[in-house]
Design an enzyme around this catalytic site. Structure first.
Site, short mmCIF file in Angstrom:
data_model
loop_
_atom_site.label_atom_id
_atom_site.label_comp_id
_atom_site.label_asym_id
_atom_site.label_seq_id
_atom_site.Cartn_x
_atom_site.Cartn_y
_atom_site.Cartn_z
N HIS A 289 0.81 -1.22 0.00
CA HIS A 289 0.00 0.00 0.00
C HIS A 289 0.85 1.27 0.00
O HIS A 289 0.35 2.36 -0.32
CB HIS A 289 -0.91 -0.01 1.24
CG HIS A 289 -2.16 0.80 1.09
ND1 HIS A 289 -2.25 1.90 0.27
CD2 HIS A 289 -3.37 0.67 1.66
CE1 HIS A 289 -3.47 2.41 0.35
NE2 HIS A 289 -4.17 1.68 1.17
N LYS B 272 -30.06 5.55 -6.77
CA LYS B 272 -30.12 6.85 -7.47
C LYS B 272 -31.56 7.23 -7.80
O LYS B 272 -31.92 8.40 -7.84
CB LYS B 272 -29.26 6.81 -8.73
CG LYS B 272 -27.76 6.74 -8.40
CD LYS B 272 -26.90 7.02 -9.60
CE LYS B 272 -26.58 8.48 -9.69
NZ LYS B 272 -25.50 8.78 -10.64
N LEU C 148 -30.64 9.42 -3.84
CA LEU C 148 -29.66 9.34 -2.75
C LEU C 148 -28.29 9.02 -3.35
O LEU C 148 -28.20 8.38 -4.41
CB LEU C 148 -30.05 8.25 -1.75
CG LEU C 148 -31.39 8.44 -1.03
CD1 LEU C 148 -31.72 7.20 -0.21
CD2 LEU C 148 -31.39 9.69 -0.15
N HIS C 149 -27.22 9.43 -2.65
CA HIS C 149 -25.87 9.12 -3.11
C HIS C 149 -25.54 7.67 -2.72
O HIS C 149 -25.61 7.32 -1.54
CB HIS C 149 -24.87 10.07 -2.48
CG HIS C 149 -23.53 10.05 -3.15
ND1 HIS C 149 -22.73 8.92 -3.17
CD2 HIS C 149 -22.84 11.00 -3.85
CE1 HIS C 149 -21.61 9.18 -3.83
NE2 HIS C 149 -21.67 10.43 -4.26
N ASP D 204 -22.78 5.90 -2.36
CA ASP D 204 -21.72 5.69 -1.36
C ASP D 204 -22.23 6.06 0.04
O ASP D 204 -22.01 5.32 1.01
CB ASP D 204 -20.49 6.53 -1.70
CG ASP D 204 -19.43 6.45 -0.61
OD1 ASP D 204 -19.01 5.33 -0.29
OD2 ASP D 204 -19.04 7.50 -0.07
N TYR E 86 -13.40 5.44 9.60
CA TYR E 86 -12.55 6.08 8.59
C TYR E 86 -13.11 5.72 7.22
O TYR E 86 -13.32 4.55 6.92
CB TYR E 86 -11.12 5.56 8.71
CG TYR E 86 -10.21 5.84 7.52
CD1 TYR E 86 -9.35 6.93 7.53
CD2 TYR E 86 -10.23 5.02 6.39
CE1 TYR E 86 -8.53 7.18 6.44
CE2 TYR E 86 -9.41 5.27 5.29
CZ TYR E 86 -8.57 6.35 5.33
OH TYR E 86 -7.76 6.62 4.25
N THR F 133 -12.15 6.59 3.12
CA THR F 133 -11.17 7.22 2.23
C THR F 133 -11.82 8.33 1.41
O THR F 133 -12.85 8.11 0.78
CB THR F 133 -10.58 6.18 1.27
OG1 THR F 133 -10.07 5.08 2.03
CG2 THR F 133 -9.46 6.78 0.44
#
Length: 612
Positions: free
Chosen positions: A327, A410, A414-415, A417, A439, A441
């Site tokens: 990573h 959609k 709504l989003h 993610d 968390y 990203t």
């Protein structure tokens, strides 16, 4: 990225690098206000007042001086965070990289022309490897199309690290070496390294200035496979890369001192385009269940993958594929782009090779044999034992939620993610009876050498929504209002993070400035609320949207009592990889997954209910 154009001749891949904006330093007052809001779900009134006092003292005291020094640093560096982030998040970490830091996942080819089938391994590798080499050529000739967000070019620098790149262990800090060069910069290594049954081979992927064809690649790989099937297994030196970093650094030094030839072999591996892993495992895999193949990708045989390599192509005996990547040099979106490219090419050719079947007389692969002694053989055995012991503790589930996907979400306006993140928060709240510091990203690629920012999905609004969902007295109308409020807050925070206005990396910068000038650690960072809310790498939920393509992946949890939760969203499904440690009595990846499924269904019901 699902509709990404791969090749472009009008723009060069790296042409906008010099004009990208510098990474900004947010105003101190704004970051501290956002931090206090992020802490609220995890503390009581008394603890909150104490944290607010600590933050106030920091803002008007040492924080002011640290901010001044950080701004000074930002004036001389286009990305004030880059070096710090690489060192603190990756290179100075001493835990074994291969299991605890690397990301890995299954390739998507089983979803169309390549279902699991014994006897197909070598033919399929030839085809997929040829497409992977074409992607290398796109980057090398700078024909890979620049990624853009609303017509704004994004940083492409990480693509330089996909090939010919490796991490080198150090006593206190590792380093990254990249041998990659674009065509205009000069000669670039073009050899592959193949690992099979504890043995290591190499051959060049270019012959007479042309990338060798799929049948030619298959010829080379068949030669290696036949030798490994009919001769004794090798010592499995690659297992050493799964060790604790300082220990591996010392062993590597011993290996080099034993015979100078060993250094040449290490450099051959380090500089190779990628490592091709011929793995004997035959993981069960279907488009609805990626569990076994994802588990193999993250915690499989350490003797046939080089844990420090930027890209290990995992090729299983039943013709399925995966990847395992260090990573440190780049984030997952680089690999996702490459895998999506190869997936689209394989789809377009219906999983077949449609080029020339002529196989040229190219040099056979060469075996790379390390000089070893009893001490090193013992080190390898110990490395394998420790790795398998820890790997056996990993719990992983990877399933497709087929009852809902991007298209329907959609349709609800709504989003997608944000939908998954709220479902996860509700699932965690129901399973554990408390909010989960999380968390997610957020990309900062709009800026020069930008990588990521922490977006914290567990907000006050999310907690209010979760509590309402668990309270039978709360009606659908109020639940919907609270849910939409949580959506709005999440979307706002994500946008701020992507525009360089997050606060986690800013607080890290201030902490590292204090460390650099020899100041004591400010109280803000020793306050229990800082750790409780996830600060200092203590997030219980470590999450990421892998994208809207068929490419998937995952990571292990960030903390022993946490979860890794990676997901991809397609029109008709959401595919989730959830991890936890079996040795932790509090966590259960399977249970969390099913709670997420339930949460998705409940959230759809809320939006579908008639509005009174």
């Amino acid at each position: 990225m699902e509709n990404q154009t791969f090749e472009c001749t009008e723009e060069q891949t790296f042409q906008y690098q010099s004009t990208l904006p510098s990474l900004p330093v947010p105003p101190l007052s704004e970051s501290l206000e956002k931090y206090i809001n992020a802490v609220k779900p995890f503390v009581n009134e008394t603890e909150l007042r104490r944290t607010q006092e600590i933050v106030k003292n920091f803002q008007h005291g040492i924080g002011k001086e640290l901010q001044r020094k950080l701004l000074e640093r930002a004036r001389t560096k286009r990305n004030w965070l880059e070096e710090w982030w690489l060192n603190s998040a990756y290179l100075e970490v001493r835990t074994p990289s291969q299991l605890f830091v690397n990301f890995g996942g299954a390739a998507p080819y089983i979803e169309h022309y390549w279902p699991a089938k014994e006897g197909t391994q070598l033919e399929r590798i030839g085809i997929v490897l040829w497409h992977i080499l074409q992607f290398w050529d796109l980057i090398r000739t700078e024909r890979l199309a620049v990624h853009k967000s609303e017509n704004t070019p994004l940083d492409m620098d990480q693509f330089r690290m996909l090939y010919c790149t490796c991490k080198i262990p150090g006593i206190t800090r590792d380093s990254i070496v990249s041998y990659f060069k674009t065509e205009s910069e000069g000669k670039c290594p073009s050899h592959l390294v193949v690992m099979c049954r504890g043995r290591i081979f190499t051959f060049d992927a270019v012959h007479d200035k042309r990338i060798i064809t799929a049948p030619e690649l298959q010829r080379q790989l068949t030669y290696i496979r036949r030798r490994c099937d009919s001769e004794p297994e090798g010592p499995g030196v690659a297992a050493l890369t799964s060790e604790e970093r300082t220990h591996w650094a010392k062993v590597r030094e011993y290996l080099i001192n034993l015979d100078p030839k060993n250094l040449s072999i290490l450099e051959k591996i380090q500089s190779s385009l990628l490592v091709v892993s011929l793995d004997d495992a035959s993981p069960y895999a279907t488009p609805e269940d990626y569990t076994q193949i994802s588990l193999e990708a993250l915690s499989g045989n350490p003797t046939v993958r080089w844990g420090d390599k930027s890209y290990n192509l995992l090729c299983f005996s039943n013709g399925t594929f995966g990847s395992n990547c260090d990573h440190a040099p780049y984030d997952a979106m680089v690999l996702v782009a490459m895998c999506h490219y190869s997936d689209q090419q394989i789809k377009a050719s219906e999983g077949k090779w449609k080029g020339s079947d002529v196989v040229r007389d190219i040099p056979w692969p060469e075996e790379l044999i390390f000089t070893l002694d009893e001490k090193l053989l013992d080190d390898i055995e110990n490395a394998k034992q420790q790795y398998y012991e820890k790997a056996s503790d990993l719990q992983l589930v990877s399933y497709a939620i087929t009852s809902i996907g991007k298209a329907y979400i959609k349709k609800l306006r709504l989003h997608p993610d944000t939908f998954v993140q709220l479902a996860l928060q509700l699932a965690f709240f129901r399973l554990h009876g408390r909010p989960g510091c999380c968390y997610e990203t957020a990309t900062t690629r709009r800026f020069y050498h930008g990588r990521t920012e922490t977006m914290r999905p567990c907000t006050v609004e999310v907690v209010e929504f979760c509590m309402a969902m668990l309270d039978p007295a709360v009606d659908f109308g109020r639940r919907r209002r609270l849910m939409l409020s949580a959506f709005e807050k999440h979307n706002k925070l994500m946008k701020e993070c992507q525009n360089g206005k997050g606060f986690d990396r800013h607080l890290l910068g201030l902490f590292l400035i204090a460390k650099e000038v020899g100041l004591p650690v400010p109280e803000l960072y020793t306050d229990p609320a800082y750790t409780k809310s996830g600060g200092g790498g203590n997030f219980i939920l470590s999450t990421s949207l892998v994208g809207y393509t068929a490419v998937h992946g995952g990571v292990v949890p960030m903390v022993p009592h946490g979860y890794g939760f990676f997901y991809r969203i397609r029109d008709d499904r959401i595919v989730v990889t959830c991890t936890a440690w079996k040795s932790c009595p509090e966590t259960d990846a399977e249970q969390l997954y099913w709670h997420v499924v339930q949460s998705c269904q409940e959230m759809v019901q809320i939006m579908a209910a008639p509005r009174l």
